[in-house]
Design an enzyme around this catalytic site. Structure first.
Site, PDB file in Angstrom:
ATOM      1  N   LYS A 166       0.086   4.282  -0.252  1.00 32.92           N
ATOM      2  CA  LYS A 166      -0.536   5.489   0.327  1.00 32.92           C
ATOM      3  C   LYS A 166      -0.306   6.684  -0.602  1.00 32.92           C
ATOM      4  CE  LYS A 166      -0.077   3.351   4.795  1.00 32.92           C
ATOM      5  NZ  LYS A 166      -0.048   3.480   6.234  1.00 32.92           N
TER       6      LYS A 166
ATOM      7  N   ASN B  25       0.872  -1.180   0.000  1.00 30.38           N
ATOM      8  CA  ASN B  25       0.000   0.000   0.000  1.00 30.38           C
ATOM      9  C   ASN B  25       0.908   1.228   0.000  1.00 30.38           C
ATOM     10  OD1 ASN B  25      -1.787   2.058   0.550  1.00 30.38           O
ATOM     11  ND2 ASN B  25      -2.215   1.415   2.669  1.00 30.38           N
TER      12      ASN B  25
ATOM     13  N   GLU C 172      -5.447  -4.981  10.476  1.00 24.67           N
ATOM     14  CA  GLU C 172      -4.368  -4.023  10.730  1.00 24.67           C
ATOM     15  C   GLU C 172      -4.641  -3.244  12.019  1.00 24.67           C
ATOM     16  OE1 GLU C 172      -2.287  -2.788   6.824  1.00 24.67           O
ATOM     17  OE2 GLU C 172      -4.035  -1.548   7.048  1.00 24.67           O
TER      18      GLU C 172
ATOM     19  N   SER D 176       3.411  -2.515  10.314  1.00 30.89           N
ATOM     20  CA  SER D 176       4.841  -2.666  10.616  1.00 30.89           C
ATOM     21  C   SER D 176       5.417  -4.025  10.231  1.00 30.89           C
ATOM     22  CB  SER D 176       5.106  -2.361  12.092  1.00 30.89           C
ATOM     23  OG  SER D 176       4.835  -0.998  12.357  1.00 30.89           O
TER      24      SER D 176
ATOM     25  N   GLY E 224       2.818   1.856  10.858  1.00 31.48           N
ATOM     26  CA  GLY E 224       3.882   2.843  10.756  1.00 31.48           C
ATOM     27  C   GLY E 224       4.608   3.129  12.065  1.00 31.48           C
TER      28      GLY E 224
ATOM     29  N   GLU F 280      -6.835   4.769   7.836  1.00 31.84           N
ATOM     30  CA  GLU F 280      -6.653   6.201   7.541  1.00 31.84           C
ATOM     31  C   GLU F 280      -7.906   6.766   6.880  1.00 31.84           C
ATOM     32  OE1 GLU F 280      -2.897   5.647   5.535  1.00 31.84           O
ATOM     33  OE2 GLU F 280      -2.042   5.070   7.468  1.00 31.84           O
TER      34      GLU F 280
ATOM     35  N   HIS G 273      -9.348   1.214   4.834  1.00 35.81           N
ATOM     36  CA  HIS G 273      -8.090   1.405   5.559  1.00 35.81           C
ATOM     37  C   HIS G 273      -8.360   2.351   6.735  1.00 35.81           C
ATOM     38  CE1 HIS G 273      -4.046   2.640   6.570  1.00 35.81           C
ATOM     39  NE2 HIS G 273      -3.634   1.546   5.958  1.00 35.81           N
TER      40      HIS G 273
HETATM   41  P1  PGA Z   1       2.971  -0.020   7.600  1.00 29.48           P
HETATM   42  O1  PGA Z   1       1.510   0.307   7.021  1.00 29.48           O
HETATM   43  O2  PGA Z   1       3.406  -1.330   6.967  1.00 29.48           O
HETATM   44  O3  PGA Z   1       3.817   1.139   7.156  1.00 29.48           O
HETATM   45  O4  PGA Z   1       2.846  -0.131   9.060  1.00 29.48           O
HETATM   46  C1  PGA Z   1       0.565  -0.698   6.810  1.00 29.48           C
HETATM   47  C2  PGA Z   1      -0.697  -0.110   6.219  1.00 29.48           C
HETATM   48  O5  PGA Z   1      -1.053   1.037   6.572  1.00 29.48           O
HETATM   49  O6  PGA Z   1      -1.368  -0.770   5.420  1.00 29.48           O
END
Ligand code: PGA
Length: 248
Positions: A13, A11, A165, A211, A171, A97, A95
């Site tokens: 983003k 992803n 997730e 992560s 992150g 976000e 997601h």
């Molecule tokens: P990350 O993000 O691997 O940077 O933790 C995962 C995601 O938001 O899908």
């Protein structure tokens, strides 16, 4: 029980411009021999160009969101059908976000997933608890409620993948214990079994996200009910992404 094909999705983003297409071509070449499914969910602006620059042997190009209607007066939005036009084969919905920043509800996520499936594309439905919910012992209730209400009735093992997730793991470099990941994945699969039957539940793929890095991926992938990963930061660079794919 049916053997499920692994699925690794990146992803990106809001990262990536035309000058990063070479990184996508590298991932494409390096992933050709991998036996599972691999997708890169990119910003809409580079989907078409990315598609022109891959071999189409393995790597699927995808998007990260769409509007639930096919067309209409929705300034600034794009539909699943339009993303398919640009070359997307898979679209992420729900997601955290999108849920947190854009206040997307389970109901709207379900409609988006339905429009993706109706466009003959694959959808990745994301769910996950906040740190506060985790600390209150509400992980299971939270993710099961999210999944129950954001998975449309037409979802099945071929058109839907679920990504668990934990929001606090995205992150941050922190991940739940392996036991915790395994427990949540088992609960999600048993929920799908109740809603859609055991056959669908056994065939549906459940990814872990948050992560995931080359150094923790192997242990996560070894868990019985984990069928792959949704990867943010570590999918941006071919070395990191391939490092994860190589241990899968
Ligand atoms: P990350 O993000 O691997 O940077 O933790 C995962 C995601 O938001 O899908």
């Amino acid at each position: 029980m049916n053997k499920r094909k692994n699925f690794i999705a990146g992803n990106w983003k809001m990262n990536g411009t035309l000058d990063t297409i070479s990184e996508i071509s590298k991932i494409d070449k390096l992933s050709e021999g991998y036996e599972g499914d691999i997708a890169l969910c990119l910003p809409n602006t580079i989907i078409s160009k990315a598609n022109e620059n891959i071999s189409h042997k393995k790597l699927l190009i995808g998007a990260q969101n769409c509007h639930h209607e096919e067309s209409g007066a929705y300034t600034g939005d794009v539909s699943a059908k339009m993303l398919k036009d640009a070359g997307a084969k898979v679209i992420i919905v729900g997601h955290s976000e999108r849920r947190q920043i854009y206040k997307e509800t389970n109901e709207i996520i379900s409609k988006k997933a339905e429009s993706i499936i109706n466009s003959d594309l694959l959808t990745i439905i994301c769910i996950g608890e906040t740190e506060e919910e985790k600390n209150m012992g509400l992980t299971s209730t939270t993710v099961c409620t999210q999944l129950k209400n954001s998975m449309p009735s037409i979802s099945n093992e071929t058109n839907t993948v679920v990504a668990y997730e934990p929001i606090w793991a995205i992150g941050t470099g922190r991940i739940p214990s392996l036991k915790e990941i395994e427990v949540v994945h088992k609960e999600l699969r048993s929920l799908v079994s109740k809603i859609k039957g055991i056959d669908t539940a056994n065939k549906m793929r459940f990814l872990y996200g948050g992560s995931v890095k080359p150094n923790n991926a192997r242990d996560i992938f070894d868990l019985t009910d984990v069928d792959g990963a949704l990867i943010g930061g570590a999918s941006l660079k071919s070395d990191d992404f391939m490092g994860i794919i190589n241990v899968c």
